[in-house]
Motif scaffolding. Structure first.
Motif, PDB file in Angstrom:
ATOM      1  N   PHE A   1     -10.169  18.988  23.797  1.00  0.00           N
ATOM      2  CA  PHE A   1     -10.272  19.248  25.234  1.00  0.00           C
ATOM      3  C   PHE A   1     -11.583  18.623  25.728  1.00  0.00           C
ATOM      4  CE2 PHE A   1      -7.805  22.809  23.536  1.00  0.00           C
ATOM      5  CZ  PHE A   1      -6.726  22.864  24.414  1.00  0.00           C
ATOM      6  N   LEU A   2     -11.479  17.682  26.664  1.00  0.00           N
ATOM      7  CA  LEU A   2     -12.667  17.012  27.199  1.00  0.00           C
ATOM      8  C   LEU A   2     -12.766  17.269  28.695  1.00  0.00           C
ATOM      9  CD1 LEU A   2     -12.371  13.607  25.292  1.00  0.00           C
ATOM     10  CD2 LEU A   2     -13.823  15.561  24.707  1.00  0.00           C
ATOM     11  N   ASP A   3     -13.690  18.157  29.072  1.00  0.00           N
ATOM     12  CA  ASP A   3     -13.903  18.471  30.486  1.00  0.00           C
ATOM     13  C   ASP A   3     -14.847  17.430  31.094  1.00  0.00           C
ATOM     14  OD1 ASP A   3     -13.654  19.799  32.849  1.00  0.00           O
ATOM     15  OD2 ASP A   3     -14.755  21.594  32.246  1.00  0.00           O
ATOM     16  N   GLU A   4     -14.690  17.174  32.400  1.00  0.00           N
ATOM     17  CA  GLU A   4     -15.505  16.163  33.090  1.00  0.00           C
ATOM     18  C   GLU A   4     -15.417  14.814  32.383  1.00  0.00           C
ATOM     19  OE1 GLU A   4     -16.830  16.960  35.881  1.00  0.00           O
ATOM     20  OE2 GLU A   4     -17.318  19.093  35.864  1.00  0.00           O
ATOM     21  N   ILE A   5     -14.208  14.461  31.955  1.00  0.00           N
ATOM     22  CA  ILE A   5     -14.038  13.224  31.180  1.00  0.00           C
ATOM     23  C   ILE A   5     -14.334  11.986  32.005  1.00  0.00           C
ATOM     24  CG2 ILE A   5     -11.573  12.934  31.663  1.00  0.00           C
ATOM     25  CD1 ILE A   5     -11.257  12.021  28.727  1.00  0.00           C
ATOM     26  N   ASP A   6     -14.289  12.119  33.330  1.00  0.00           N
ATOM     27  CA  ASP A   6     -14.599  10.964  34.171  1.00  0.00           C
ATOM     28  C   ASP A   6     -16.067  10.549  34.030  1.00  0.00           C
ATOM     29  OD1 ASP A   6     -15.082  13.419  35.300  1.00  0.00           O
ATOM     30  OD2 ASP A   6     -14.465  12.876  37.318  1.00  0.00           O
ATOM     31  N   GLN A   7     -16.912  11.421  33.415  1.00  0.00           N
ATOM     32  CA  GLN A   7     -18.307  11.059  33.173  1.00  0.00           C
ATOM     33  C   GLN A   7     -18.425   9.993  32.091  1.00  0.00           C
ATOM     34  OE1 GLN A   7     -20.579  12.184  35.273  1.00  0.00           O
ATOM     35  NE2 GLN A   7     -18.825  13.207  36.193  1.00  0.00           N
ATOM     36  N   LEU A   8     -17.366   9.830  31.288  1.00  0.00           N
ATOM     37  CA  LEU A   8     -17.371   8.781  30.271  1.00  0.00           C
ATOM     38  C   LEU A   8     -17.064   7.419  30.886  1.00  0.00           C
ATOM     39  CD1 LEU A   8     -15.423  10.565  27.385  1.00  0.00           C
ATOM     40  CD2 LEU A   8     -17.888  10.311  27.648  1.00  0.00           C
ATOM     41  N   MET A   9     -16.666   7.426  32.168  1.00  0.00           N
ATOM     42  CA  MET A   9     -16.355   6.185  32.862  1.00  0.00           C
ATOM     43  C   MET A   9     -17.128   6.115  34.168  1.00  0.00           C
ATOM     44  SD  MET A   9     -12.382   5.102  32.606  1.00  0.00           S
ATOM     45  CE  MET A   9     -12.606   4.018  34.000  1.00  0.00           C
ATOM     46  N   SER A  10     -18.446   6.228  34.092  1.00  0.00           N
ATOM     47  CA  SER A  10     -19.267   6.259  35.301  1.00  0.00           C
ATOM     48  C   SER A  10     -19.343   4.889  35.969  1.00  0.00           C
ATOM     49  CB  SER A  10     -20.675   6.756  34.969  1.00  0.00           C
ATOM     50  OG  SER A  10     -21.260   5.935  33.969  1.00  0.00           O
ATOM     51  N   THR A  11     -19.011   3.837  35.235  1.00  0.00           N
ATOM     52  CA  THR A  11     -18.945   2.501  35.825  1.00  0.00           C
ATOM     53  C   THR A  11     -17.660   1.838  35.356  1.00  0.00           C
ATOM     54  OG1 THR A  11     -19.982   1.281  34.009  1.00  0.00           O
ATOM     55  CG2 THR A  11     -21.454   2.346  35.592  1.00  0.00           C
ATOM     56  N   LYS A  12     -17.405   0.676  35.863  1.00  0.00           N
ATOM     57  CA  LYS A  12     -16.187  -0.040  35.465  1.00  0.00           C
ATOM     58  C   LYS A  12     -16.463  -1.020  34.319  1.00  0.00           C
ATOM     59  CE  LYS A  12     -13.759   0.287  39.878  1.00  0.00           C
ATOM     60  NZ  LYS A  12     -13.110  -0.447  40.983  1.00  0.00           N
ATOM     61  N   SER A  13     -17.552  -0.804  33.601  1.00  0.00           N
ATOM     62  CA  SER A  13     -17.892  -1.700  32.495  1.00  0.00           C
ATOM     63  C   SER A  13     -16.854  -1.571  31.384  1.00  0.00           C
ATOM     64  CB  SER A  13     -19.280  -1.369  31.943  1.00  0.00           C
ATOM     65  OG  SER A  13     -19.273  -0.109  31.301  1.00  0.00           O
ATOM     66  N   LYS A  14     -16.646  -2.667  30.677  1.00  0.00           N
ATOM     67  CA  LYS A  14     -15.630  -2.688  29.615  1.00  0.00           C
ATOM     68  C   LYS A  14     -15.984  -1.731  28.483  1.00  0.00           C
ATOM     69  CE  LYS A  14     -13.868  -7.354  30.431  1.00  0.00           C
ATOM     70  NZ  LYS A  14     -13.645  -8.708  29.851  1.00  0.00           N
ATOM     71  N   SER A  15     -17.297  -1.567  28.214  1.00  0.00           N
ATOM     72  CA  SER A  15     -17.710  -0.681  27.120  1.00  0.00           C
ATOM     73  C   SER A  15     -17.336   0.762  27.400  1.00  0.00           C
ATOM     74  CB  SER A  15     -19.224  -0.799  26.887  1.00  0.00           C
ATOM     75  OG  SER A  15     -19.939  -0.398  28.044  1.00  0.00           O
ATOM     76  N   GLU A  16     -17.485   1.180  28.672  1.00  0.00           N
ATOM     77  CA  GLU A  16     -17.145   2.563  29.026  1.00  0.00           C
ATOM     78  C   GLU A  16     -15.639   2.757  29.086  1.00  0.00           C
ATOM     79  OE1 GLU A  16     -19.295   3.618  32.532  1.00  0.00           O
ATOM     80  OE2 GLU A  16     -21.154   3.896  31.439  1.00  0.00           O
ATOM     81  N   GLN A  17     -14.916   1.752  29.567  1.00  0.00           N
ATOM     82  CA  GLN A  17     -13.456   1.825  29.536  1.00  0.00           C
ATOM     83  C   GLN A  17     -12.973   1.929  28.099  1.00  0.00           C
ATOM     84  OE1 GLN A  17     -11.290  -1.148  31.652  1.00  0.00           O
ATOM     85  NE2 GLN A  17     -12.386  -0.835  33.578  1.00  0.00           N
ATOM     86  N   GLN A  18     -13.689   1.268  27.187  1.00  0.00           N
ATOM     87  CA  GLN A  18     -13.294   1.253  25.778  1.00  0.00           C
ATOM     88  C   GLN A  18     -13.380   2.646  25.164  1.00  0.00           C
ATOM     89  OE1 GLN A  18     -12.151  -1.540  24.123  1.00  0.00           O
ATOM     90  NE2 GLN A  18     -11.622  -0.121  22.475  1.00  0.00           N
ATOM     91  N   ILE A  19     -14.408   3.418  25.558  1.00  0.00           N
ATOM     92  CA  ILE A  19     -14.561   4.769  25.005  1.00  0.00           C
ATOM     93  C   ILE A  19     -13.348   5.629  25.365  1.00  0.00           C
ATOM     94  CG2 ILE A  19     -15.926   6.895  25.114  1.00  0.00           C
ATOM     95  CD1 ILE A  19     -18.402   5.153  25.593  1.00  0.00           C
ATOM     96  N   VAL A  20     -12.988   5.650  26.655  1.00  0.00           N
ATOM     97  CA  VAL A  20     -11.842   6.453  27.091  1.00  0.00           C
ATOM     98  C   VAL A  20     -10.558   5.903  26.494  1.00  0.00           C
ATOM     99  CG1 VAL A  20     -10.564   7.304  29.084  1.00  0.00           C
ATOM    100  CG2 VAL A  20     -13.041   7.055  29.219  1.00  0.00           C
ATOM    101  N   PHE A  21     -10.465   4.565  26.409  1.00  0.00           N
ATOM    102  CA  PHE A  21      -9.293   3.930  25.795  1.00  0.00           C
ATOM    103  C   PHE A  21      -9.155   4.363  24.340  1.00  0.00           C
ATOM    104  CE2 PHE A  21      -7.712   0.412  23.158  1.00  0.00           C
ATOM    105  CZ  PHE A  21      -6.422   0.292  23.657  1.00  0.00           C
ATOM    106  N   ASP A  22     -10.273   4.406  23.617  1.00  0.00           N
ATOM    107  CA  ASP A  22     -10.254   4.830  22.208  1.00  0.00           C
ATOM    108  C   ASP A  22      -9.728   6.251  22.065  1.00  0.00           C
ATOM    109  OD1 ASP A  22     -11.275   2.422  21.367  1.00  0.00           O
ATOM    110  OD2 ASP A  22     -13.353   3.118  21.218  1.00  0.00           O
ATOM    111  N   ILE A  23     -10.266   7.159  22.877  1.00  0.00           N
ATOM    112  CA  ILE A  23      -9.922   8.585  22.756  1.00  0.00           C
ATOM    113  C   ILE A  23      -8.442   8.819  23.020  1.00  0.00           C
ATOM    114  CG2 ILE A  23     -10.320  10.886  23.713  1.00  0.00           C
ATOM    115  CD1 ILE A  23     -13.211   9.949  24.300  1.00  0.00           C
ATOM    116  N   PHE A  24      -7.935   8.275  24.131  1.00  0.00           N
ATOM    117  CA  PHE A  24      -6.513   8.442  24.422  1.00  0.00           C
ATOM    118  C   PHE A  24      -5.653   7.608  23.466  1.00  0.00           C
ATOM    119  CE2 PHE A  24      -8.117  10.120  28.420  1.00  0.00           C
ATOM    120  CZ  PHE A  24      -7.203  11.120  28.701  1.00  0.00           C
TER     121      PHE A  24
ATOM    122  N   PHE B   1     -11.183  21.636  19.714  1.00  0.00           N
ATOM    123  CA  PHE B   1     -12.518  21.106  20.000  1.00  0.00           C
ATOM    124  C   PHE B   1     -12.650  20.975  21.512  1.00  0.00           C
ATOM    125  CE2 PHE B   1     -14.952  17.140  20.950  1.00  0.00           C
ATOM    126  CZ  PHE B   1     -16.218  17.611  20.609  1.00  0.00           C
ATOM    127  N   PHE B   2     -13.703  21.592  22.071  1.00  0.00           N
ATOM    128  CA  PHE B   2     -13.927  21.529  23.522  1.00  0.00           C
ATOM    129  C   PHE B   2     -15.315  20.954  23.781  1.00  0.00           C
ATOM    130  CE2 PHE B   2     -15.620  23.094  27.502  1.00  0.00           C
ATOM    131  CZ  PHE B   2     -14.569  22.911  28.393  1.00  0.00           C
TER     132      PHE B   2
END
Length: 433
Positions: free
Chosen positions: A191-214, A143-144
């Motif tokens: 495969f997630l390209d430009e994954i830093d777009q999921l963390m555009s701010t330091k909000s806990k909700s956005e950190q949670q998304i990347v935390f969930d995936i990894f 999945f890309f």
């Protein structure tokens, strides 16, 4: 009367002899004339046929050369992935071996790939994906996704849910996906390209998304490999919870291309042509220009594409083939790389460019307050449906170069001032490409 009478007295044998010696040659002469005329007609037809054949040959050669030039132009598309990635052999092997080992042992894992724009990260991943599809590795699903395409960051759950063939994907959350992963019998590689777009701010909700995936890769028997690709070198360090669950992504960093590597990339893409289109010294010039500038291979591909397109235009007008030499290459490199500040802006990330473009709204003002910068940046992101990033972090990346952040480090960003160190026209010029 006497002549007729005299002739009538000639023996028949003499008349026959006279006929053979006078009348027959006359008939033969007539035949020679007719045959001569036919020969001339045939000769004219042959000349006409040969002339048409020459024109056809010239046309065939013209079309053959034109198709070669067009094929070369196509090969310089940034979306064209060659069979061999020069200068990225070690990275390709390292990533492939990691993934294949996980597939072989049916174990989960995660990887984080970083590097500046144009260093071959995405091209390497796309080639690996293609090779994995063609190879006889154990059954696995790929999945890309380019995270820049997500209008809503939580849409990532929906897209992954589709890959897992889950029902009611509109209402998916991390817990549902976690449960589904525990029941999988086959490997899945995300495969997630430009994954830093999921963390555009330091909000806990956005950190949670990347935390969930990894974090999914730590689920027992999840059979999941996550490969994140981004420009930022230390994105995963912003998620301290990953250490808590003992998730340590395998880190790989892509350095910029060197001149000789860029030169080999150009020559390989020109190999499809049956004749010389770009002279070696012109290739060397372009390679050095990019290596000394941004090391962004996409820029050199654009330069070569423009050079060969100019060659095609000239060929169509004159029907005479020529080559791209140093003079033409130098002119095109100057167009792309002429102003150092334009080059610097071109090498920046998409969000840094958006911020610079938003600051152009201030025209003659040299300083803008942080809250205004946020508002202008947010408006431009909204206009183009691009997820926002943390403005303070973007400015810190540009600080001391294209702008200066003025204020105490402890002060909130909204009250700081941003001093503009670039020309509006340079931003416009840089964003044209």
């Amino acid at each position: 009367i006497s002549l007729i009478f005299s002739v009538s007295l000639f023996p028949s044998s003499l008349i026959s002899s006279l006929t053979n010696s006078t009348i027959l040659p006359f008939h033969l002469h007539q035949n020679d004339v007719e045959e001569g005329e036919r020969d001339e007609e045939e000769e004219e037809e042959t000349i006409r046929f040969e002339s048409e054949s020459e024109e056809e040959k010239e046309e065939e050669e013209y079309l053959w050369r034109l198709s070669n030039i067009e094929r070369a132009i196509k090969s310089f598309s940034s979306h064209s992935i060659p069979e061999h990635l020069h200068g990225r052999e070690e990275k390709e092997s390292e990533i492939t071996n990691y993934i294949k080992e996980r597939i072989k042992t049916q174990t989960s894992g995660s990887m984080y790939i970083s590097g500046k724009p144009g260093t071959g990260k995405t091209a390497t991943i796309q080639k690996i994906r293609k090779d994995l599809s063609l190879s006889k590795v154990r059954k696995c699903k790929q999945f890309f996704l380019n995270c820049m395409e997500l209008k809503d960051k939580r849409q990532i759950y929906k897209e992954i849910g589709k890959t897992l063939e889950l029902e009611d994907v509109e209402r998916l959350d991390s817990d549902v996906i976690s449960s589904a992963l525990r029941k999988r019998n086959h490997m899945i590689i995300i495969f997630l390209d430009e994954i830093d777009q999921l963390m555009s701010t330091k909000s806990k909700s956005e950190q949670q998304i990347v935390f969930d995936i990894f974090g999914w890769t730590t689920i027992p028997n999840s059979h999941l490999v996550v490969v994140g690709i981004a420009n930022a070198l230390d994105m995963t360090e912003h998620i301290p919870l990953l250490d808590y669950i003992k998730c340590q992504p395998y880190l790989i960093h892509f350095q910029g291309y060197e001149a000789d590597q860029i030169s080999r990339i150009i020559k390989e893409r020109l190999d499809s042509s049956a004749f010389t289109l770009v002279e070696d010294n012109a290739i060397t010039l372009a390679s050095r220009c990019i290596a000394n500038n941004s090391s962004d291979v996409r820029v050199v591909l654009s330069i070569l594409r423009k050079a060969v397109e100019d060659l095609k235009t000239k060929f169509e007008e004159t029907r005479k083939i020529s080559t791209v030499g140093v003079m033409l290459m130098n002119q095109i490199c100057t167009q792309f790389l002429g102003d150092p500040q334009v080059n610097q802006i071109k090498s920046r990330t998409i969000h840094e460019k958006i911020l610079l473009a938003s600051l152009c709204q201030n025209q003659d003002r040299k300083e803008v307050v942080g809250s205004q910068v946020k508002k202008q940046y947010s408006g431009l992101c909204s206009q183009f449906s691009i997820p926002e990033n943390n403005v303070s972090e973007i400015c810190s990346q540009l600080d001391g170069t294209l702008l200066d952040v003025i204020g105490k480090p402890s002060a909130i960003f909204d009250k700081k001032k941003i001093r503009i160190n670039f020309g509006t026209q340079n931003v416009v010029e840089a964003l044209k490409g």
